[in-house]
Design an enzyme around this catalytic site. Structure first.
Site, PDB file in Angstrom:
ATOM      1  N   ASP A 162      58.730 -12.256 -18.031  1.00 11.93           N
ATOM      2  CA  ASP A 162      57.579 -11.593 -17.473  1.00 11.93           C
ATOM      3  C   ASP A 162      56.712 -13.641 -17.899  1.00 11.93           C
ATOM      4  OD1 ASP A 162      54.134 -12.290 -17.316  1.00 11.93           O
ATOM      5  OD2 ASP A 162      54.122 -10.134 -18.849  1.00 11.93           O
ATOM      6  N   GLY A 188      57.493 -13.803  -3.389  1.00 10.34           N
ATOM      7  CA  GLY A 188      57.336 -11.824  -3.317  1.00 10.34           C
ATOM      8  C   GLY A 188      56.524 -11.970  -2.211  1.00 10.34           C
ATOM      9  N   ILE A 189      54.888 -11.696  -2.298  1.00 10.47           N
ATOM     10  CA  ILE A 189      53.820 -11.358  -1.671  1.00 10.47           C
ATOM     11  C   ILE A 189      54.047 -12.267  -0.366  1.00 10.47           C
ATOM     12  CG2 ILE A 189      51.660 -11.320  -1.042  1.00 10.47           C
ATOM     13  CD1 ILE A 189      51.418  -9.679  -4.261  1.00 10.47           C
ATOM     14  N   SER A 202      56.202 -17.942  -3.576  1.00  7.52           N
ATOM     15  CA  SER A 202      56.642 -17.536  -2.242  1.00  7.52           C
ATOM     16  C   SER A 202      57.310 -16.785  -1.963  1.00  7.52           C
ATOM     17  CB  SER A 202      56.924 -18.770  -1.436  1.00  7.52           C
ATOM     18  OG  SER A 202      55.326 -19.446  -1.316  1.00  7.52           O
ATOM     19  N   ASN A 218      46.893 -18.432  -4.140  1.00  6.33           N
ATOM     20  CA  ASN A 218      47.004 -19.177  -3.006  1.00  6.33           C
ATOM     21  C   ASN A 218      45.672 -19.490  -2.812  1.00  6.33           C
ATOM     22  OD1 ASN A 218      44.376 -17.400  -3.007  1.00  6.33           O
ATOM     23  ND2 ASN A 218      45.335 -15.550  -3.517  1.00  6.33           N
ATOM     24  N   VAL A 252      52.324 -12.710  -9.567  1.00  7.44           N
ATOM     25  CA  VAL A 252      52.378 -13.277 -10.888  1.00  7.44           C
ATOM     26  C   VAL A 252      50.650 -13.299 -10.729  1.00  7.44           C
ATOM     27  CG1 VAL A 252      52.908 -15.207  -9.964  1.00  7.44           C
ATOM     28  CG2 VAL A 252      53.448 -14.929 -11.697  1.00  7.44           C
ATOM     29  N   ASP A 253      50.345 -13.854 -10.242  1.00  4.78           N
ATOM     30  CA  ASP A 253      49.336 -14.743 -10.198  1.00  4.78           C
ATOM     31  C   ASP A 253      47.489 -12.964 -10.901  1.00  4.78           C
ATOM     32  OD1 ASP A 253      46.016 -15.881  -9.428  1.00  4.78           O
ATOM     33  OD2 ASP A 253      46.409 -15.602  -7.569  1.00  4.78           O
TER      34      ASP A 253
HETATM   35  N1  AR6 Z   1      56.491 -13.143 -13.882  1.00  8.69           N
HETATM   36  C1  AR6 Z   1      57.020 -13.783 -13.605  1.00  8.69           C
HETATM   37  N2  AR6 Z   1      57.770 -13.387 -12.134  1.00  8.69           N
HETATM   38  C2  AR6 Z   1      57.296 -13.088 -11.958  1.00  8.69           C
HETATM   39  C3  AR6 Z   1      55.802 -11.961 -12.195  1.00  8.69           C
HETATM   40  C4  AR6 Z   1      55.345 -11.854 -13.581  1.00  8.69           C
HETATM   41  N3  AR6 Z   1      54.662 -11.783 -14.537  1.00  8.69           N
HETATM   42  N4  AR6 Z   1      55.589 -10.852 -11.702  1.00  8.69           N
HETATM   43  C5  AR6 Z   1      55.967 -11.136 -10.218  1.00  8.69           C
HETATM   44  N5  AR6 Z   1      57.139 -12.295 -10.198  1.00  8.69           N
HETATM   45  P1  AR6 Z   1      54.779 -13.367  -5.676  1.00  8.69           P
HETATM   46  P2  AR6 Z   1      53.927 -15.715  -4.027  1.00  8.69           P
HETATM   47  C6  AR6 Z   1      57.887 -13.192  -9.271  1.00  8.69           C
HETATM   48  O1  AR6 Z   1      53.463 -12.351  -4.935  1.00  8.69           O
HETATM   49  O2  AR6 Z   1      55.386 -14.660  -3.576  1.00  8.69           O
HETATM   50  C7  AR6 Z   1      49.097 -13.112  -5.531  1.00  8.69           C
HETATM   51  O3  AR6 Z   1      49.095 -12.429  -4.446  1.00  8.69           O
HETATM   52  C8  AR6 Z   1      57.584 -12.007  -7.842  1.00  8.69           C
HETATM   53  O4  AR6 Z   1      58.826 -10.697  -8.690  1.00  8.69           O
HETATM   54  O5  AR6 Z   1      53.674 -13.075  -7.708  1.00  8.69           O
HETATM   55  O6  AR6 Z   1      53.872 -16.722  -4.017  1.00  8.69           O
HETATM   56  C9  AR6 Z   1      49.079 -14.670  -4.395  1.00  8.69           C
HETATM   57  O7  AR6 Z   1      47.789 -14.724  -5.000  1.00  8.69           O
HETATM   58  C10 AR6 Z   1      58.425 -12.727  -7.210  1.00  8.69           C
HETATM   59  O8  AR6 Z   1      59.303 -13.090  -7.532  1.00  8.69           O
HETATM   60  O9  AR6 Z   1      53.708 -14.612  -5.341  1.00  8.69           O
HETATM   61  C11 AR6 Z   1      48.726 -15.307  -3.700  1.00  8.69           C
HETATM   62  O10 AR6 Z   1      47.924 -14.347  -2.509  1.00  8.69           O
HETATM   63  C12 AR6 Z   1      57.527 -14.049  -7.243  1.00  8.69           C
HETATM   64  O11 AR6 Z   1      57.176 -13.850  -9.022  1.00  8.69           O
HETATM   65  C13 AR6 Z   1      50.442 -14.894  -3.019  1.00  8.69           C
HETATM   66  O12 AR6 Z   1      50.488 -13.289  -3.848  1.00  8.69           O
HETATM   67  C14 AR6 Z   1      56.189 -14.588  -6.541  1.00  8.69           C
HETATM   68  O13 AR6 Z   1      55.478 -13.346  -5.928  1.00  8.69           O
HETATM   69  C15 AR6 Z   1      51.285 -15.679  -3.445  1.00  8.69           C
HETATM   70  O14 AR6 Z   1      53.141 -15.049  -2.960  1.00  8.69           O
END
Ligand code: AR6
Length: 178
Positions: free
Chosen positions: A16, A125-126, A123, A30, A39-40
């Site tokens: 984490d 994840g979501i 980028s 975002n 993660v945000d």
């Molecule tokens: N520690 C490390 N990695 C993590 C954690 C954590 N605590 N939580 C999730 N991940 P994402 P994006 C990983 O969706 O795709 C948000 O709503 C996760 O498994 O967090 O850049 C923002 O506000 C994935 O591999 O970010 C934006 O609107 C990676 O972090 C949007 O999502 C990124 O996933 C950004 O989407």
């Protein structure tokens, strides 16, 4: 997994990112910079409400760019909010925008005298970026930057789960020819 890049270290780790004890952690934000999921959300939860208050004053951030705030309740002194692209089909400029987001975050780290920085897989994840493609871009950008900027002594790349860790470890080994 740990590799030497010039005088610096690049470490892949699973966990984490909010728990990282580095000068700056990077948020996958975002354009609003006002929070979201993934993660945000975890970073806002861990840093506390003063983070959102500071973010409100930043006026958002373009895709491919980054802005810096304090770390508040985190161990990290700073949070660098980087905005990666939403993945469409890979022909809409996504690779360059993703590379720019990493580079912008690293430049802010240098400017703010951060010797250590931790990244999530921006980028992937979501925002839907295929993980292997995103990993190649991330590591090329980080390795190129750190080779030219020895003030960054440690980059930790933090993967949330075992699958993500394995994909990234494989890509990094390929890039470094190991
Ligand atoms: N520690 C490390 N990695 C993590 C954690 C954590 N605590 N939580 C999730 N991940 P994402 P994006 C990983 O969706 O795709 C948000 O709503 C996760 O498994 O967090 O850049 C923002 O506000 C994935 O591999 O970010 C934006 O609107 C990676 O972090 C949007 O999502 C990124 O996933 C950004 O989407």
């Amino acid at each position: 997994m740990r590799v030497k890049i010039g005088d610096s270290l690049l470490e892949l780790t699973q966990g984490d990112i909010t728990r990282e004890n580095v000068d700056a952690i990077v948020n996958a934000a975002n354009e609003s910079l006002l929070g979201g999921g993934g993660v945000d959300a975890a970073i806002h939860r861990a840093a506390g409400p003063k983070l959102l208050a500071e973010c409100r004053g930043l006026g958002g951030c373009e895709t491919g760019a980054a802005k810096i705030t304090r770390g508040y309740r985190l161990d990290a002194k700073y949070i660098i909010h980087a905005v990666g692209p939403i993945y469409d089909d890979g022909t809409r400029g996504e690779p360059a925008l993703l590379a720019h987001a990493y580079r912008a975050a690293l430049e802010l780290a240098s400017q703010n005298k951060c010797a250590s920085i931790a990244f999530p897989a921006i980028s992937t994840g979501i925002f839907g970026y295929p993980m292997q493609d995103a990993a190649r871009i991330a590591f090329h950008t980080i390795v190129d930057y750190v080779r030219a900027h020895s003030e960054i002594k440690l980059v930790r790349y933090v993967l949330y789960d075992a699958r993500a860790f394995e994909i990234h470890a494989r890509v990094l080994a390929q890039i470094l020819g190991k």
